[in-house]
Design an enzyme around this catalytic site. Sequence first.
Site, PDB file in Angstrom:
ATOM      1  CB  SER A   7      29.113  63.021  45.205  1.00  0.00           C
ATOM      2  OG  SER A   7      29.317  64.209  44.590  1.00  0.00           O
ATOM      3  CG  HIS A  32      32.092  60.447  43.252  1.00  0.00           C
ATOM      4  ND1 HIS A  32      32.558  59.519  42.428  1.00  0.00           N
ATOM      5  CD2 HIS A  32      31.462  61.357  42.772  1.00  0.00           C
ATOM      6  CE1 HIS A  32      32.029  59.824  41.370  1.00  0.00           C
ATOM      7  NE2 HIS A  32      31.242  60.833  41.235  1.00  0.00           N
ATOM      8  CG  ASP A  34      30.640  64.527  40.924  1.00  0.00           C
ATOM      9  OD1 ASP A  34      30.719  63.535  40.178  1.00  0.00           O
ATOM     10  OD2 ASP A  34      29.827  64.439  41.798  1.00  0.00           O
ATOM     11  CG  MET A  36      29.963  68.516  36.487  1.00  0.00           C
ATOM     12  SD  MET A  36      28.401  68.897  36.967  1.00  0.00           S
ATOM     13  CE  MET A  36      28.111  67.417  38.058  1.00  0.00           C
ATOM     14  CG  HIS A  65      32.340  61.304  37.674  1.00  0.00           C
ATOM     15  ND1 HIS A  65      31.034  61.253  37.969  1.00  0.00           N
ATOM     16  CD2 HIS A  65      32.267  60.850  36.155  1.00  0.00           C
ATOM     17  CE1 HIS A  65      30.230  60.868  36.771  1.00  0.00           C
ATOM     18  NE2 HIS A  65      31.039  60.678  35.904  1.00  0.00           N
ATOM     19  CG  MET A  67      30.390  64.006  34.631  1.00  0.00           C
ATOM     20  SD  MET A  67      29.267  64.288  35.688  1.00  0.00           S
ATOM     21  CE  MET A  67      30.211  64.583  37.120  1.00  0.00           C
ATOM     22  CG  MET A 136      26.914  58.467  34.822  1.00  0.00           C
ATOM     23  SD  MET A 136      27.667  59.207  36.168  1.00  0.00           S
ATOM     24  CE  MET A 136      26.143  60.350  36.720  1.00  0.00           C
ATOM     25  N   GLY A 141      25.434  65.371  35.579  1.00  0.00           N
ATOM     26  CA  GLY A 141      25.074  67.043  35.360  1.00  0.00           C
ATOM     27  C   GLY A 141      24.886  67.323  36.908  1.00  0.00           C
ATOM     28  CG  PHE A 142      21.931  69.149  37.314  1.00  0.00           C
ATOM     29  CD1 PHE A 142      22.520  70.601  37.769  1.00  0.00           C
ATOM     30  CD2 PHE A 142      21.818  68.920  35.954  1.00  0.00           C
ATOM     31  CE1 PHE A 142      22.336  71.482  36.726  1.00  0.00           C
ATOM     32  CE2 PHE A 142      21.917  69.916  35.080  1.00  0.00           C
ATOM     33  CZ  PHE A 142      22.138  71.155  35.371  1.00  0.00           C
ATOM     34  N   GLY A 143      23.517  66.975  40.933  1.00  0.00           N
ATOM     35  CA  GLY A 143      23.071  65.984  41.988  1.00  0.00           C
ATOM     36  C   GLY A 143      21.511  66.009  42.217  1.00  0.00           C
ATOM     37  N   GLY A 144      21.133  65.172  43.284  1.00  0.00           N
ATOM     38  CA  GLY A 144      19.690  65.249  43.730  1.00  0.00           C
ATOM     39  C   GLY A 144      18.807  64.689  42.882  1.00  0.00           C
ATOM     40  CG  ASP A 174      27.908  59.220  40.313  1.00  0.00           C
ATOM     41  OD1 ASP A 174      27.297  59.666  41.241  1.00  0.00           O
ATOM     42  OD2 ASP A 174      28.728  59.933  39.706  1.00  0.00           O
ATOM     43  N   GLY A 175      24.776  58.308  41.586  1.00  0.00           N
ATOM     44  CA  GLY A 175      23.329  59.073  41.146  1.00  0.00           C
ATOM     45  C   GLY A 175      22.276  58.571  41.803  1.00  0.00           C
ATOM     46  N   GLY A 176      21.590  59.244  42.618  1.00  0.00           N
ATOM     47  CA  GLY A 176      19.991  59.020  43.345  1.00  0.00           C
ATOM     48  C   GLY A 176      20.205  57.585  44.299  1.00  0.00           C
ATOM     49  N   GLY A 196      25.761  61.789  47.255  1.00  0.00           N
ATOM     50  CA  GLY A 196      25.967  63.283  47.497  1.00  0.00           C
ATOM     51  C   GLY A 196      24.813  63.929  48.415  1.00  0.00           C
TER      52      GLY A 196
END
Length: 215
Positions: A7, A32, A34, A36, A65, A67, A136, A141-144, A174-176, A196
Amino acid sequence: MPLVAPSLLAANFLRLEDECKMLNESQADWFHLDIMDGLFVPNISFGPMIVKFVRSTTRKYCDVHMMIIEPWKYFKMFKDAGADNLSIHIEACPDLLKNVEEIKSLGMDAGVAISPDTPIESLEKVLPHIHVVCMMSVYPGFGGQEFIPQTMDRIRQLRNMIDQKGLKVKIEIDGGVTEENAASIVAVGSDVLVAGNTVFKSKDPKATIKHLKDS
Ligand code: DX5
Ligand code: ZN
């Protein structure tokens, strides 16, 4: 072997061209991207202009993606920017099937993204019509952020649903996603890993991508 989709949200945008070059030289499968809007999610990222710049650097698959609210207003813009796939949120689209058909009629693959609190059953109707589910594993909304453990059961549930229907829809997580949890996420039936921070904050991003591929 899973597909790996770094990402760009976690990339260094001052060096965007170098970051894309690194991905091109790596085993990454998809880019990827993102999008937003500060309305669907409490953060603002970038729009079609950046997708177009990224597109100009790569022949790899550009997975967008969205959002954003009312994503259908922007399908054509992202097509023109060079997107290969648009994933739209089920929570943002009262007429989801119609929007999926619009994406496909523009010549792109269609994906549906689903937030952590939305039941998996709500995907039932749309599944035969799409290429990928972007599931998800954090609140969008946020990476990390940290991977939400309940996602594992949701992956199993979706895997069963897809297999029972004999479909080929890909499950994208997607995420973490980290080098530590990737193998278990793949083991329960995921096909695509978005990453990401794990990739872009790594000391050796290409090695990290390879490691994720080997999960
Ligand atoms: C979050 C985005 C993700 C994000 C993932 O809303 O959809 O794609 O960039 O970032 P990491 O892998 O750092 O959790
Ligand atoms: Zn994403």
